[in-house]
Design a protein around this motif. Structure first.
Motif, PDB file in Angstrom:
ATOM      1  N   GLU A 121     -30.989 -15.025  -8.230  1.00  0.00           N
ATOM      2  CA  GLU A 121     -30.013 -14.002  -7.440  1.00  0.00           C
ATOM      3  C   GLU A 121     -29.751 -14.892  -6.126  1.00  0.00           C
ATOM      4  N   TYR A 122     -30.517 -15.641  -5.425  1.00  0.00           N
ATOM      5  CA  TYR A 122     -30.198 -16.524  -4.523  1.00  0.00           C
ATOM      6  C   TYR A 122     -29.475 -17.438  -5.146  1.00  0.00           C
ATOM      7  N   GLN A 123     -29.343 -18.277  -5.980  1.00  0.00           N
ATOM      8  CA  GLN A 123     -28.494 -19.225  -6.515  1.00  0.00           C
ATOM      9  C   GLN A 123     -27.156 -18.708  -6.779  1.00  0.00           C
ATOM     10  N   GLU A 124     -27.164 -17.342  -7.502  1.00  0.00           N
ATOM     11  CA  GLU A 124     -25.846 -16.811  -7.742  1.00  0.00           C
ATOM     12  C   GLU A 124     -25.331 -16.260  -6.375  1.00  0.00           C
ATOM     13  N   LYS A 125     -25.689 -16.456  -5.261  1.00  0.00           N
ATOM     14  CA  LYS A 125     -25.444 -15.993  -3.973  1.00  0.00           C
ATOM     15  C   LYS A 125     -25.076 -14.406  -3.958  1.00  0.00           C
ATOM     16  N   LEU A 126     -25.926 -13.983  -4.421  1.00  0.00           N
ATOM     17  CA  LEU A 126     -26.107 -12.336  -4.213  1.00  0.00           C
ATOM     18  C   LEU A 126     -26.965 -11.718  -3.418  1.00  0.00           C
ATOM     19  N   VAL A 127     -27.600 -12.438  -2.243  1.00  0.00           N
ATOM     20  CA  VAL A 127     -28.603 -11.981  -1.340  1.00  0.00           C
ATOM     21  C   VAL A 127     -27.517 -11.633  -0.188  1.00  0.00           C
ATOM     22  N   PRO A 128     -27.717 -10.153   0.043  1.00  0.00           N
ATOM     23  CA  PRO A 128     -26.924  -9.841   1.228  1.00  0.00           C
ATOM     24  C   PRO A 128     -27.747 -10.024   2.572  1.00  0.00           C
ATOM     25  N   ILE A 129     -27.917 -11.010   2.945  1.00  0.00           N
ATOM     26  CA  ILE A 129     -28.457 -11.453   4.326  1.00  0.00           C
ATOM     27  C   ILE A 129     -27.473 -12.084   5.118  1.00  0.00           C
ATOM     28  N   ILE A 130     -27.307 -11.591   6.474  1.00  0.00           N
ATOM     29  CA  ILE A 130     -26.273 -12.054   7.461  1.00  0.00           C
ATOM     30  C   ILE A 130     -26.381 -13.541   7.391  1.00  0.00           C
ATOM     31  N   GLY A 131     -25.152 -14.178   7.202  1.00  0.00           N
ATOM     32  CA  GLY A 131     -25.101 -15.823   7.527  1.00  0.00           C
ATOM     33  C   GLY A 131     -25.276 -16.402   6.219  1.00  0.00           C
ATOM     34  N   TRP A 132     -25.825 -15.753   5.124  1.00  0.00           N
ATOM     35  CA  TRP A 132     -25.815 -16.288   3.836  1.00  0.00           C
ATOM     36  C   TRP A 132     -24.528 -16.002   2.991  1.00  0.00           C
ATOM     37  N   ASP A 133     -24.448 -17.098   1.934  1.00  0.00           N
ATOM     38  CA  ASP A 133     -23.065 -16.796   1.376  1.00  0.00           C
ATOM     39  C   ASP A 133     -23.386 -15.576   0.316  1.00  0.00           C
ATOM     40  N   PHE A 134     -22.214 -14.728   0.292  1.00  0.00           N
ATOM     41  CA  PHE A 134     -22.354 -13.672  -0.727  1.00  0.00           C
ATOM     42  C   PHE A 134     -21.207 -13.733  -1.564  1.00  0.00           C
ATOM     43  N   ASP A 135     -21.210 -13.773  -2.722  1.00  0.00           N
ATOM     44  CA  ASP A 135     -20.212 -13.978  -3.333  1.00  0.00           C
ATOM     45  C   ASP A 135     -20.180 -13.011  -4.890  1.00  0.00           C
ATOM     46  N   PRO A 136     -19.578 -11.620  -4.642  1.00  0.00           N
ATOM     47  CA  PRO A 136     -19.908 -10.780  -5.598  1.00  0.00           C
ATOM     48  C   PRO A 136     -18.888 -11.043  -7.020  1.00  0.00           C
ATOM     49  N   ALA A 137     -18.188 -12.072  -7.026  1.00  0.00           N
ATOM     50  CA  ALA A 137     -17.232 -12.558  -8.184  1.00  0.00           C
ATOM     51  C   ALA A 137     -16.479 -11.304  -8.594  1.00  0.00           C
ATOM     52  N   GLY A 138     -15.406 -10.861  -7.826  1.00  0.00           N
ATOM     53  CA  GLY A 138     -14.653  -9.791  -8.408  1.00  0.00           C
ATOM     54  C   GLY A 138     -15.046  -8.134  -7.877  1.00  0.00           C
ATOM     55  N   VAL A 139     -16.026  -8.253  -7.523  1.00  0.00           N
ATOM     56  CA  VAL A 139     -16.520  -6.745  -7.494  1.00  0.00           C
ATOM     57  C   VAL A 139     -16.264  -6.523  -5.791  1.00  0.00           C
ATOM     58  N   ALA A 192     -16.828  -6.196  -2.007  1.00  0.00           N
ATOM     59  CA  ALA A 192     -17.686  -6.642  -1.447  1.00  0.00           C
ATOM     60  C   ALA A 192     -18.544  -5.738  -0.829  1.00  0.00           C
ATOM     61  N   GLY A 193     -18.093  -4.669   0.060  1.00  0.00           N
ATOM     62  CA  GLY A 193     -18.844  -3.621   0.642  1.00  0.00           C
ATOM     63  C   GLY A 193     -19.904  -3.016  -0.163  1.00  0.00           C
ATOM     64  N   PRO A 194     -19.450  -2.495  -1.340  1.00  0.00           N
ATOM     65  CA  PRO A 194     -20.404  -1.448  -2.223  1.00  0.00           C
ATOM     66  C   PRO A 194     -21.400  -2.803  -2.957  1.00  0.00           C
ATOM     67  N   ALA A 195     -20.681  -3.961  -3.347  1.00  0.00           N
ATOM     68  CA  ALA A 195     -21.635  -4.681  -4.042  1.00  0.00           C
ATOM     69  C   ALA A 195     -22.965  -5.206  -3.154  1.00  0.00           C
ATOM     70  N   LYS A 196     -22.342  -5.297  -1.681  1.00  0.00           N
ATOM     71  CA  LYS A 196     -23.516  -5.475  -0.487  1.00  0.00           C
ATOM     72  C   LYS A 196     -24.586  -4.455  -0.659  1.00  0.00           C
ATOM     73  N   LEU A 197     -24.049  -3.220  -0.601  1.00  0.00           N
ATOM     74  CA  LEU A 197     -24.948  -2.040  -0.674  1.00  0.00           C
ATOM     75  C   LEU A 197     -25.892  -2.039  -1.829  1.00  0.00           C
TER      76      LEU A 197
END
Lengths: 115, 224
Positions: B131-149, B151-156
């Motif tokens: 999940e880290y490699q897929e950029k799905l870890v919602p930590i401030i400063g890290w890349d977050f890329d929910p790919a089409g979803v 962003a807000g709810p994806a981070k939640l």
């Protein structure tokens, strides 16, 4: 009448303590087979197009697994009712938590129509 | 006030493992059982709060949560569920043998239980690294890329996922530590066959860790 009460009290004194009465190896392995079967079932149901009912159904299967673990592995089936009460109390609290919270969040968008 | 250690009394010698404030093993077993269930109840309340948080946001953002759930690694989650269910079976067998006073078999069955727990940890850490490699870890400063979803709810969703599986993993690690302690105690014959309560109590904790995962699995992996 006093005989009956005496029997009840004696049973309550000794209930739920004899390891020989609890499930044996066969029962434990059967429950394991049941749990794995439920896992396969929930996975299979996941691939069916059930729409919005899929999550409640998955949770129902999870509840069945929970029932098996609680009754047989955690020995609730073999314990006196007081232990059941302690176990049920946590779930009662959870139902209060979920019930009252969701009564707010699920009705947020309801519109009141005055008569 | 001085602590005077006297030689073990006759009662203590005849009843190994019976604490001095109990009249019988039965009473001690009942007290231990009730006390442990009280603790398990508090643990259910701890995780219950998180489950409620997930539920509230799922009601608010059903589509985003369903889409994120589809991106979870279903097979890793399923394997982990199978691992934990099997570990519960071996734990139940260990408790059965301990209660039947066969301490050697009990110890021998605690070993695969601990190994199953360690296997779960390995799979979980591997899954988190994916999940880290897929950029799905919602930590401030890290890349977050929910790919089409959205962003807000994806981070939640991902926040709840990491918080819940993280707390569950902490509980599991503690459980593995307890199991290793039990294995050492049983190997050194420090647990008397007359009072195998320790094994049963830790078994109850282990089953609770399994129960929490039984419910965490569908809400994250099967919620699409």
């Amino acid at each position: 009448m006093t005989e009956k009460i005496k029997d009840l009290v004696d049973h309550a004194k000794t209930a739920g303590e004899d390891p020989a009465e609890e499930g044996g190896v066969t029962e434990i392995l059967l429950v394991w087979a049941g749990l794995m079967g439920l896992l396969i079932l929930t996975l299979a149901l996941h691939f069916l197009p059930l729409g919005p009912a899929s999550l409640p159904i998955a949770l129902a299967v999870a509840a069945a697994k929970m029932g098996l673990v609680l009754a047989f592995y955690m020995h609730l089936k073999y314990r006196p009712p007081l232990v059941w009460l302690f176990a049920a109390a946590a779930f009662v609290w959870l139902s209060i938590l979920f019930g009252i919270s969701l009564s707010d969040y699920l009705t947020r968008h309801w519109i009141l129509i005055s008569p | 006030m001085t602590d005077t250690q006297s030689a073990p009394s006759e009662i203590e010698l005849k009843n190994p493992g019976l604490a001095s404030h109990f009249e019988s093993y039965r009473q001690q077993h009942r007290a231990a059982t009730l006390g442990m269930w009280l603790f398990l109840g508090s643990e259910l309340m701890l995780f219950g709060g998180m489950f409620l948080g997930y539920t509230v946001y799922r009601v608010a953002y059903p589509n985003a949560f369903a889409q994120m759930s589809a991106r979870m690694h279903l097979w890793l989650g399923t394997i982990n569920t199978a691992i934990l269910l099997s570990s519960s079976a071996t734990m139940a067998l260990a408790v059965h043998f301990a209660r039947a006073r066969d301490m050697k078999r009990a110890r021998n069955l605690l070993i695969p239980t601990a190994l199953f727990g360690a296997a779960f940890l390995c799979v979980k850490l591997y899954e988190w690294s994916l999940e880290y490699q897929e950029k799905l870890v919602p930590i401030i400063g890290w890349d977050f890329d929910p790919a089409g979803v959205e962003a807000g709810p994806a981070k939640l969703f991902m926040s709840f996922y990491f918080a819940m599986t993280g707390l569950h993993t902490v509980h599991l690690t503690i459980g593995v530590g307890l199991l290793i302690t039990l294995i050492i105690l049983l190997t050194r014959r420090k647990i008397p066959p007359e009072n195998p309560d320790k094994v049963e109590i830790i078994g109850l904790y282990w089953h609770l860790v399994d129960l929490i995962w039984i419910f965490a699995y569908p809400i994250y992996y099967l919620a699409s």
